[in-house]
Design a protein around this motif. Structure first.
Motif, PDB file in Angstrom:
ATOM      1  N   ASN A 185       0.836  -1.209   0.000  1.00 15.53           N
ATOM      2  CA  ASN A 185       0.000   0.000   0.000  1.00 15.53           C
ATOM      3  C   ASN A 185       0.863   1.247   0.000  1.00 15.53           C
ATOM      4  O   ASN A 185       1.910   1.295   0.641  1.00 15.53           O
ATOM      5  N   SER A 186       0.411   2.270  -0.725  1.00 12.34           N
ATOM      6  CA  SER A 186       1.127   3.538  -0.776  1.00 12.34           C
ATOM      7  C   SER A 186       0.147   4.689  -0.930  1.00 12.34           C
ATOM      8  O   SER A 186      -0.845   4.571  -1.656  1.00 12.34           O
ATOM      9  N   ASN A 187       0.431   5.784  -0.230  1.00 11.47           N
ATOM     10  CA  ASN A 187      -0.375   6.997  -0.369  1.00 11.47           C
ATOM     11  C   ASN A 187       0.200   7.952  -1.402  1.00 11.47           C
ATOM     12  O   ASN A 187      -0.390   8.986  -1.686  1.00 11.47           O
ATOM     13  N   ASP A 188       1.360   7.611  -1.961  1.00 14.85           N
ATOM     14  CA  ASP A 188       2.021   8.495  -2.904  1.00 14.85           C
ATOM     15  C   ASP A 188       1.509   8.252  -4.323  1.00 14.85           C
ATOM     16  O   ASP A 188       1.577   7.139  -4.836  1.00 14.85           O
ATOM     17  N   SER A 189       0.978   9.304  -4.939  1.00 13.58           N
ATOM     18  CA  SER A 189       0.445   9.176  -6.295  1.00 13.58           C
ATOM     19  C   SER A 189       1.220  10.019  -7.288  1.00 13.58           C
ATOM     20  O   SER A 189       0.771  10.241  -8.409  1.00 13.58           O
ATOM     21  N   GLY A 190       2.397  10.470  -6.891  1.00  9.18           N
ATOM     22  CA  GLY A 190       3.162  11.369  -7.741  1.00  9.18           C
ATOM     23  C   GLY A 190       3.541  10.756  -9.077  1.00  9.18           C
ATOM     24  O   GLY A 190       3.637  11.453 -10.078  1.00  9.18           O
ATOM     25  N   GLN A 191       3.780   9.445  -9.117  1.00  8.08           N
ATOM     26  CA  GLN A 191       4.188   8.793 -10.350  1.00  8.08           C
ATOM     27  C   GLN A 191       3.037   8.061 -11.024  1.00  8.08           C
ATOM     28  O   GLN A 191       3.240   7.411 -12.048  1.00  8.08           O
ATOM     29  N   GLY A 192       1.854   8.140 -10.456  1.00  4.17           N
ATOM     30  CA  GLY A 192       0.692   7.487 -11.062  1.00  4.17           C
ATOM     31  C   GLY A 192       0.531   6.032 -10.691  1.00  4.17           C
ATOM     32  O   GLY A 192      -0.569   5.495 -10.706  1.00  4.17           O
ATOM     33  N   ASP A 193       1.643   5.354 -10.363  1.00  5.22           N
ATOM     34  CA  ASP A 193       1.569   3.931 -10.028  1.00  5.22           C
ATOM     35  C   ASP A 193       1.651   3.712  -8.524  1.00  5.22           C
ATOM     36  O   ASP A 193       1.868   2.599  -8.072  1.00  5.22           O
ATOM     37  N   PHE A 194       1.489   4.796  -7.763  1.00  4.09           N
ATOM     38  CA  PHE A 194       1.517   4.722  -6.294  1.00  4.09           C
ATOM     39  C   PHE A 194       2.785   4.018  -5.818  1.00  4.09           C
ATOM     40  O   PHE A 194       2.750   2.978  -5.152  1.00  4.09           O
ATOM     41  N   SER A 195       3.902   4.593  -6.169  1.00  7.07           N
ATOM     42  CA  SER A 195       5.225   4.100  -5.766  1.00  7.07           C
ATOM     43  C   SER A 195       5.481   2.664  -6.201  1.00  7.07           C
ATOM     44  O   SER A 195       6.199   1.912  -5.540  1.00  7.07           O
TER      45      SER A 195
END
Length: 397
Positions: free
Chosen positions: A64-74
């Motif tokens: 699980n990841s909250n990061d969406s900066g790259q679109g693939d959630f890390s």
């Protein structure tokens, strides 16, 4: 005692072709059944029936990841490719009706050598959706009717069943627990156990009849296709704990960090209660397996140390890529005060074994396949990868 299957079969490395074979077979189940059982030269098969925990729901995600900066959630979204995410990359055509049979579903991850993997299960299925003459679901015939056709075109060696969770509406109960957490204030605390316990118990009582009926129907289906009980192995399995015990959360109970960061909006007491419900369900399933001469695979510990928000695991970040040893094996929840809202993927994926969790269950099945008939408990190790999973006889269940 039922005879052990696996004579002549061995556990081998995962083969991508098994997924293709399984998907193609399920797509072709509409053909009329033959009049006789499969001939000796027909390909062997391992078949899974039931609900989301065995269909491969949430197999789209690696941690699980909250990061969406790259679109693939890390890197956690396995459906991602340049240009966007497409769930069909993981769930195939079952992405269209929501059955969510993933490429890493248990039967594929187990990779039983010399046997075709056939995944008939469907996310959301109840016992009535498995029974012959039961209720069609998501545009598909009852699963035992599909099994009858597979049994005539293949030499079925193992039938694995996962069912009961949707009869209890465990997803709805967990959603209510999450909503109660979010609606609580410093003045009023809502606990789902107080409102859901009696409802769950009434549904649990009904499973003592409905689960044996499913297994008995599998036996009848196989018998009608020309099989003796000793020609195949019938396995009933339980459910991995999706949430940790109250003492194993990595986020404090106070505030909203459990929800806003971890995606685990549950009070300590409600979390322990949810685990106790799964413990009780395991006992009901085990008793049904005994009554029907089936093996039982206890999966409660198959996510141990890797449940959502467990202190022994962590979220994936750009600096900490997905890892089966460090990441969670359970999809975090998108529960909100407004039902149906989702921020990543589908809400129905919440609290299901993700890609790591599905592979873990596949290893559990592979380990069981190498053992004789009986009851077994499969357990993961905190801080270890899927190779750390062990299987032990469990005569006490």
């Amino acid at each position: 005692m039922r005879s052990a299957f696996m004579t002549g079969l061995r556990v081998g490395p995962w083969k991508g072709g098994a997924v293709v074979a399984g998907v193609a077979l399920v797509a072709g189940l509409a053909t009329a059944p033959q009049a006789q059982a499969a001939p000796p030269q027909a390909p062997a098969a391992v078949v899974t029936l039931g609900d989301s925990f065995i269909s491969g729901e949430a197999g789209r995600w690696s941690g699980n990841s909250n990061d969406s900066g790259q679109g693939d959630f890390s890197g956690t979204d396995r459906a991602w490719a340049p240009g966007g995410a497409d769930p069909h990359r993981v769930y195939g055509t079952s992405a269209d009706n929501g059955c969510h049979r993933s490429d890493v579903a248990e039967v594929h991850s187990a990779a039983i050598a010399n046997a075709t993997a056939v995944n008939i299960s469907c996310s959301g299925a109840k016992t009535t959706n498995v029974l012959t003459g039961g209720t069609a679901f998501k545009g598909e015939n009852p699963q035992n009717e599909q099994l009858a056709q597979v049994a005539r075109s293949h030499r079925v060696k193992v039938v694995v069943v996962s069912v009961g969770g949707n009869d209890l509406d465990l997803a709805g109960v967990a959603e209510q627990c999450g909503r109660d957490f979010l609606l609580s204030t410093v003045f009023v605390t809502y606990k789902c156990q107080s409102t859901q316990s009696q409802v769950v118990q009434s549904r649990m009582a009904a499973l003592a009849t409905s689960i044996p009926a499913v297994l008995d129907d599998v036996r009848a289906t196989m018998s009608a296709a020309g099989y003796a009980d000793t020609d195949y192995r019938l396995v009933l399995q339980g459910y991995a704990h999706p949430v940790p015990a109250s003492g194993d959360y990595r986020y404090a109970e106070s505030g909203y960090t459990r929800y806003q960061v971890g995606g685990c909006p549950f009070w300590n007491s409600d979390s322990d209660w949810l685990r106790s419900v799964n413990d009780q369900l395991a006992s009901v399933l085990s008793a049904a397996a005994t009554a029907e001469g089936a093996d039982f695979l206890d999966l409660r510990g198959a996510s141990a140390g890797h449940e959502v928000c467990n202190k022994n695991s962590a979220l994936v970040t750009p600096g900490a890529p997905p890892s089966p040893a460090a990441s969670e094996w359970v999809r975090f929840t998108d529960v909100t005060i407004v039902p149906g809202r989702s921020t990543q993927g589908d809400t129905q994926e919440s609290l299901h074994p993700n890609a790591y969790g599905q592979r873990a269950q596949g290893r559990c099945l592979a380990l069981l396949a190498a053992r004789g008939p009986g009851k077994y408990s499969c357990t993961a190790q905190p801080g270890a990868g899927i190779e750390g999973i062990t299987l032990a006889a469990n005569a006490g269940l």
